[in-house]
Write a protein that holds these residues in place. Structure first.
Motif, short mmCIF file in Angstrom:
data_model
loop_
_atom_site.label_atom_id
_atom_site.label_comp_id
_atom_site.label_asym_id
_atom_site.label_seq_id
_atom_site.Cartn_x
_atom_site.Cartn_y
_atom_site.Cartn_z
N ALA A 117 0.84 -1.20 0.00
CA ALA A 117 0.00 0.00 0.00
C ALA A 117 0.88 1.24 0.00
O ALA A 117 1.75 1.40 0.86
CB ALA A 117 -0.91 0.00 1.22
N ALA A 146 0.16 5.08 0.28
CA ALA A 146 -0.97 5.95 0.59
C ALA A 146 -0.61 6.86 1.76
O ALA A 146 0.46 6.74 2.35
CB ALA A 146 -2.20 5.11 0.93
N PRO A 202 -8.03 2.26 2.47
CA PRO A 202 -6.85 3.10 2.27
C PRO A 202 -7.21 4.58 2.43
O PRO A 202 -8.33 5.00 2.15
CB PRO A 202 -6.46 2.79 0.83
CG PRO A 202 -7.75 2.42 0.16
CD PRO A 202 -8.59 1.73 1.21
N PRO A 259 -5.00 6.73 -1.37
CA PRO A 259 -3.98 5.87 -1.99
C PRO A 259 -3.48 6.46 -3.31
O PRO A 259 -4.19 7.21 -3.98
CB PRO A 259 -4.74 4.57 -2.21
CG PRO A 259 -6.16 4.98 -2.40
CD PRO A 259 -6.35 6.16 -1.47
#
Length: 474
Positions: A327, A329, A363, A366
């Motif tokens: 991820a 973000a 998220p 992101p």
């Protein structure tokens, strides 16, 4: 003798008082003109906590609250820095203390220091670490943040007392009752399980749910409630309980050591309050030796974010020991259904009904447009690891906004849903038991509306303005 204002002189008053004392027997105790002492006592002097039972009904997906005996130790938590709410808390305390016998009212230390002078009876306080073993019931006066503050006092424990919440905050999506209803609300939760039927307090929903049921105790007040005769809501009007799911959270360093006890309180938590230590428990020691350390519970969400750093956070996400994604973000949220209407909602997450057994990964801003919110089964084990690509930057972890910690490369956060279900004795355990407002006769037409969903649907429409139409006058 009188002075010029027409009042009896001081010398005459005290002379008469001395003559009265001289006529009393030698062993008689003179009366006092002083007011009752406004004492603040220690919670350790109180009896241990009474554990309620929760029973399922075929007519409702909510549970029914049943006290084995009347609750005694009541923790009252008002919204902080709100003088009007503090006054309301004093009114509430005076009412339940005068109308219901044998109650011991408990406050957090900072609240007790300001409210005890306005109450004509002793109150109790202590380090919050003693609350889990003593508190039978919690009453909150404030908004959603006040409810989270109450739940955080039991965040290291699997069992949480029932929470009766009055909406007096900014939003109040979780708050069930208006403060004007406090007498009725308290009577319902206190008498729940006293097993006396009062037919004029039954609505059609509860009458249908118990039609034809035989119960030898119906119509008889249990002996523990003899002192409050006439206040019962009846066997068919026990308080409804929603067990809100929580997350179990563990923060671990690069060596795999649990760091939960190093989590720091935020400004909204008790000032300089560390995580309370549990008294020596051989079973707990055995679990810790096996690597099963204490876990922190969250009602809303766990957040890991970049904080003041100008660069995006890079976090590796694992689901049940399988690598899911890297991820990139501002951060990641892992939320409960209750938390789905909080930070997760603002970040674009889905709204989940609180009875749905799930956890959400959402998220925060992101980099990839294809990184969408994800719903997983409640028992899923999620691990968030800081990638080496963060180049030594520290990220911040926050649990329900009450606890925080800085995490660096090599550290990880382990999250899973708390198990909520039946115990061996047939009761229920886990989660945060919230007292749900039952509809009254004056609530209007109810055809086709499930009692279970009153507060949740009403909150979506009235507070969150769900699918609110555009245009003037609508």
């Amino acid at each position: 003798m009188y002075d010029f204002g027409g009042n009896m002189s001081r010398r005459s008053v005290f002379g008469g008082y001395r003559r009265l004392l001289s006529r009393l027997p030698s062993n008689a105790r003179p009366f006092s003109l002083t007011t009752s002492r406004r004492e603040v006592l220690d919670v350790s002097a109180l009896p241990d906590r009474i554990l309620p039972k929760y029973k399922r009904s075929s007519a409702s997906s909510l549970l029914s609250l049943h006290w084995p005996e009347p609750p005694r130790n009541i923790l009252i938590i008002p919204k902080l820095h709100a003088p009007k709410v503090t006054l309301s808390a004093a009114s509430f305390a005076n009412h339940i203390r005068s109308e219901y016998p044998n109650l011991n009212l408990v406050f957090e230390p900072r609240v007790a220091s300001t409210i005890h002078e306005s109450l004509p009876f002793p109150i109790y306080t202590s380090d919050p670490g003693q609350f889990p073993g003593k508190i039978d019931l919690v009453a909150t006066l404030g908004g959603d943040g006040t409810i989270l503050r109450a739940a955080s006092l039991f965040s290291l424990h699997a069992s949480v007392p029932p929470i009766l919440s009055f909406s007096m905050g900014t939003l109040g999506f979780l708050g069930e009752w208006k403060f004007e209803e406090y007498k009725r609300a308290w009577r319902e939760v206190y008498m729940s399980g006293s097993r006396v039927t009062v037919t004029d307090l039954q609505d059609p929903h509860t009458q249908a749910a118990t039609h034809g049921r035989q119960d030898g105790d119906e119509g008889h007040l249990r002996s523990n409630w003899e002192g409050v005769r006439g206040k019962s809501m009846g066997i068919t009007r026990s308080s409804k309980i929603l067990l809100r799911h929580r997350l179990k959270v563990g923060v671990y360093d690069a060596a795999g050591t649990n760091m939960n006890e190093q989590l720091m309180p935020t400004s909204t938590a008790e000032s300089q309050q560390p995580i309370p230590r549990i008294p020596h428990d051989p079973e707990r020691v055995r679990l810790e030796e096996q690597g099963m350390s204490r876990q922190f519970h969250a009602v809303n969400e766990l957040v890991i974010h970049r904080g003041p750093n100008p660069h995006l956070a890079i976090i590796d996400v694992y689901v049940n020991n399988h690598f899911l994604t890297e991820a990139v973000a501002d951060g990641i949220l892992i939320s409960t259904p209750t938390g789905s209407t909080a930070y997760s909602l603002s970040a674009g997450g889905s709204i989940m009904h609180p009875l749905v057994k799930t956890l959400l990964i959402t998220p925060i801003c992101p980099r990839s447009l294809s990184f969408r919110p994800l719903g997983l089964p409640l028992n899923t084990k999620v691990v968030l690891k800081l990638s080496e690509k963060n180049r030594g930057r520290e990220l911040e972890v926050s649990i329900d906004g009450k606890r925080r910690a800085g995490v660096t490369i090599g550290m990880e956060i382990r999250v899973e849903g708390e198990t909520v279900g039946r115990t061996l004795d047939g009761s229920w355990a886990g989660g945060v038991p919230c007292v749900i407002r039952s509809p009254s006769k004056g609530d209007g037409e109810r055809d086709g509306i499930a009692e279970d969903d009153d507060g949740w649907v009403g909150g979506l429409i009235g507070l969150l303005k769900f699918n609110y139409p555009f245009g003037e006058g609508q």
